[in-house]
Design a protein around this motif. Sequence first.
Motif, PDB file in Angstrom:
ATOM      1  N   UNK A 329      -0.910  -7.247 -10.005  1.00 25.53           N
ATOM      2  CA  UNK A 329      -0.158  -6.092 -10.506  1.00 25.53           C
ATOM      3  C   UNK A 329      -0.909  -4.790 -10.301  1.00 25.53           C
ATOM      4  N   UNK A 330      -2.230  -4.810 -10.394  1.00 26.89           N
ATOM      5  CA  UNK A 330      -3.054  -3.614 -10.181  1.00 26.89           C
ATOM      6  C   UNK A 330      -4.044  -3.901  -9.070  1.00 26.89           C
ATOM      7  N   UNK A 331      -4.291  -2.853  -8.265  1.00 30.74           N
ATOM      8  CA  UNK A 331      -5.199  -3.082  -7.160  1.00 30.74           C
ATOM      9  C   UNK A 331      -5.496  -1.827  -6.363  1.00 30.74           C
ATOM     10  N   UNK A 332      -5.463  -1.944  -5.031  1.00 29.34           N
ATOM     11  CA  UNK A 332      -5.876  -0.875  -4.133  1.00 29.34           C
ATOM     12  C   UNK A 332      -5.105   0.418  -4.367  1.00 29.34           C
ATOM     13  N   UNK A 333      -3.800   0.327  -4.533  1.00 29.29           N
ATOM     14  CA  UNK A 333      -2.996   1.534  -4.746  1.00 29.29           C
ATOM     15  C   UNK A 333      -3.472   2.297  -5.985  1.00 29.29           C
ATOM     16  N   UNK A 334      -3.746   1.588  -7.043  1.00 31.03           N
ATOM     17  CA  UNK A 334      -4.189   2.237  -8.291  1.00 31.03           C
ATOM     18  C   UNK A 334      -5.565   2.856  -8.129  1.00 31.03           C
ATOM     19  N   UNK A 335      -6.445   2.218  -7.329  1.00 32.60           N
ATOM     20  CA  UNK A 335      -7.771   2.792  -7.093  1.00 32.60           C
ATOM     21  C   UNK A 335      -7.649   4.092  -6.303  1.00 32.60           C
ATOM     22  N   UNK A 336      -6.830   4.104  -5.274  1.00 35.08           N
ATOM     23  CA  UNK A 336      -6.676   5.292  -4.434  1.00 35.08           C
ATOM     24  C   UNK A 336      -6.021   6.439  -5.200  1.00 35.08           C
ATOM     25  N   UNK A 337      -5.166   6.106  -6.150  1.00 30.43           N
ATOM     26  CA  UNK A 337      -4.513   7.145  -6.959  1.00 30.43           C
ATOM     27  C   UNK A 337      -5.380   7.584  -8.141  1.00 30.43           C
ATOM     28  N   UNK A 341     -10.605   2.043 -12.151  1.00 33.15           N
ATOM     29  CA  UNK A 341     -11.870   1.937 -11.453  1.00 33.15           C
ATOM     30  C   UNK A 341     -11.865   0.678 -10.579  1.00 33.15           C
ATOM     31  N   UNK A 342     -12.652   0.725  -9.516  1.00 29.16           N
ATOM     32  CA  UNK A 342     -12.701  -0.393  -8.588  1.00 29.16           C
ATOM     33  C   UNK A 342     -13.120  -1.684  -9.276  1.00 29.16           C
ATOM     34  N   UNK A 345     -10.411  -3.917 -11.025  1.00 25.69           N
ATOM     35  CA  UNK A 345      -9.332  -4.633 -10.318  1.00 25.69           C
ATOM     36  C   UNK A 345      -9.851  -5.637  -9.296  1.00 25.69           C
ATOM     37  N   UNK A 346     -11.135  -5.578  -8.964  1.00 25.24           N
ATOM     38  CA  UNK A 346     -11.697  -6.577  -8.049  1.00 25.24           C
ATOM     39  C   UNK A 346     -11.871  -7.887  -8.806  1.00 25.24           C
ATOM     40  N   UNK A 347     -11.315  -8.978  -8.254  1.00 25.47           N
ATOM     41  CA  UNK A 347     -11.345 -10.272  -8.922  1.00 25.47           C
ATOM     42  C   UNK A 347     -12.149 -11.278  -8.098  1.00 25.47           C
ATOM     43  N   UNK A 348     -12.890 -12.108  -8.803  1.00 19.36           N
ATOM     44  CA  UNK A 348     -13.652 -13.162  -8.142  1.00 19.36           C
ATOM     45  C   UNK A 348     -12.796 -14.418  -8.042  1.00 19.36           C
ATOM     46  N   UNK A 349     -12.850 -15.062  -6.863  1.00 22.13           N
ATOM     47  CA  UNK A 349     -12.049 -16.271  -6.659  1.00 22.13           C
ATOM     48  C   UNK A 349     -12.873 -17.477  -7.079  1.00 22.13           C
ATOM     49  N   UNK A 350     -12.548 -18.033  -8.229  1.00 18.67           N
ATOM     50  CA  UNK A 350     -13.263 -19.182  -8.760  1.00 18.67           C
ATOM     51  C   UNK A 350     -14.731 -18.864  -8.986  1.00 18.67           C
ATOM     52  N   UNK A 357      -9.493  -7.806  -3.720  1.00 20.03           N
ATOM     53  CA  UNK A 357      -8.895  -6.563  -4.223  1.00 20.03           C
ATOM     54  C   UNK A 357      -7.421  -6.603  -3.864  1.00 20.03           C
ATOM     55  N   UNK A 358      -6.554  -6.902  -4.844  1.00 11.75           N
ATOM     56  CA  UNK A 358      -5.125  -6.979  -4.541  1.00 11.75           C
ATOM     57  C   UNK A 358      -4.556  -5.624  -4.124  1.00 11.75           C
ATOM     58  N   UNK A 359      -3.325  -5.639  -3.674  1.00 12.21           N
ATOM     59  CA  UNK A 359      -2.686  -4.393  -3.221  1.00 12.21           C
ATOM     60  C   UNK A 359      -2.235  -3.534  -4.381  1.00 12.21           C
ATOM     61  N   UNK A 360      -1.829  -4.146  -5.458  1.00 12.14           N
ATOM     62  CA  UNK A 360      -1.297  -3.365  -6.572  1.00 12.14           C
ATOM     63  C   UNK A 360       0.166  -3.010  -6.337  1.00 12.14           C
ATOM     64  N   UNK A 361       0.575  -1.932  -6.967  1.00  8.72           N
ATOM     65  CA  UNK A 361       1.973  -1.517  -6.831  1.00  8.72           C
ATOM     66  C   UNK A 361       2.263  -1.019  -5.424  1.00  8.72           C
ATOM     67  N   UNK A 362       3.506  -1.206  -4.981  1.00  4.98           N
ATOM     68  CA  UNK A 362       3.922  -0.744  -3.655  1.00  4.98           C
ATOM     69  C   UNK A 362       4.225   0.752  -3.735  1.00  4.98           C
ATOM     70  N   UNK A 363       3.446   1.593  -3.020  1.00  3.73           N
ATOM     71  CA  UNK A 363       3.650   3.053  -3.094  1.00  3.73           C
ATOM     72  C   UNK A 363       4.721   3.514  -2.105  1.00  3.73           C
ATOM     73  N   UNK A 364       5.207   4.728  -2.267  1.00  8.41           N
ATOM     74  CA  UNK A 364       6.211   5.247  -1.330  1.00  8.41           C
ATOM     75  C   UNK A 364       5.597   5.758  -0.034  1.00  8.41           C
TER      76      UNK A 364
END
Length: 491
Positions: A329-337, A341-342, A345-350, A357-364
């Motif tokens: 739900x939160x990720x790169x888009x939210x960081x760029x806006x 903070x980075x 939203x950065x998640x560790x896999x296992x 770093x997920x994409x987050x919301x789809x921006x226009x």
Amino acid sequence: MELSDYIRVLRKGWLLIVVFVVLGVGAAAAYSATRSPIYTANSKVFVSTQTGNNANDLLQGQNYSQDRITSYAGLVSTPAVLQPVIVGLHLDMTAGQLSKQISASAPLNTTLLEITATDTDPKRAADLANATAESLGNVVQALETTDADQNVSPVKLSRVQDAVVPLSPSSPNIPLNIALGLLVGLAIGVAVAVLRETLDTRIRTEHDIEAISPAPIVGGITFDPKAPSRPLVVADDPFSNRAEAFRTLRTNLQFLNIGEDAEIITDGEPVGRTRGRSFVMTSSLAQEGKSTTTANLGLALASTSSNILVVDADLRRPKLASYLGLEGAAGLTDVLLGKVELADVVQRWGKSNLYVLPAGRVPPNPSELLGSKRMAKLVEMLEEQFDYVLYDAPPLLPVTDAAVLSKITTGSLVIVAAGRTHKSQLRSAVASIEQVGASVGGIVMTMVPTKGPDAYAYGRYGYGYYGEEQADGRGKKKRSRAEKKAEAARA
């Protein structure tokens, strides 16, 4: 095309070639079966002259006979010769019709005349040949007789071989027709197979890629029909050939030396430097295995104790979070806006060294965000914190996101689906990257067939040392220690 290409085409189009061969043989057999059998009979006539007994007279007579024999052969098909044959054999046809069944030939430098007759009845064919020889002798004797000869012809035609009734038809020649049908079908089948390969614009081998781009082919991922149900094959089935192909890609990427310590320029201003650790994963079009390649390559790199970050830079159709089973739900888009903070939203896999770093919301405005100075600064910061950073970007042809992102990273790894991507599509994708001043670091082939003629060139990409499964004494699949550890890491 090289010899190996022709061999591959023949292997690939063998079924088509077999079909044309069967059609050719079938057509020849059908043609032979529908034709009425034709029988051929031959009789031979010796042409001599009645001259003196001295050698000079004999030589002159032989030369005379050789000079006249061609004319006698032409007389065979004339009504003067054939009409008596029609009357004698009680034939219901004209001399013109009979002439199509009668022919004559004279071997070179001889005084022999061979008369050939054909007919659907073997006995009638023999009777025609003998009757024609007899009628020809009478006609020649009448033509060559003059008053000076006192009704004696200087030329004599003697039948030296009577025509016998043929036991088998001369036409149709079934073995010959079938052999010709086979050869014609084979030639047409090979021509169609080569033409189809020439007109096929899809990329199937590494030679097709080398003709478009000088970028190295850094890996080939084998086709897996189970890929939609198990996209993370490196974790789910680490000993499979496909997982081995991703580890080979990891090794090749570690030796890939492009863009080391290159300056990042955005809007004409330097905003930082890249250390050659960030790669944009993109493709020409969608559905070429771009996101699954990014995720599995990240897992393969993380197994080497390096800190790996996978960034879902596809701000239009993000998939990485769902593949990896993470919240997106939160990720790169939210960081760029500047909304988060980075580190938040950065998640560790296992328990692995893979971070996401997920994409987050789809921006226009995805292209503007990815080409902004804030994104360039983020690229530089991520390279300082991680050993490798992989950006899963959208395809190149529909949108410009990946090309924009390639300009501020080390380079791009272009994913090409074997047998699906067309040459013009890859050519346009490479051109779109080069037009922005970026470089194609390498090309990864996906969906490479494991069997068939198109698979021969890619055996080196996946060796499958361990086999696809290990069975215990009861024939059941035995889970290895590495597989258990992979499952624990995902949990």
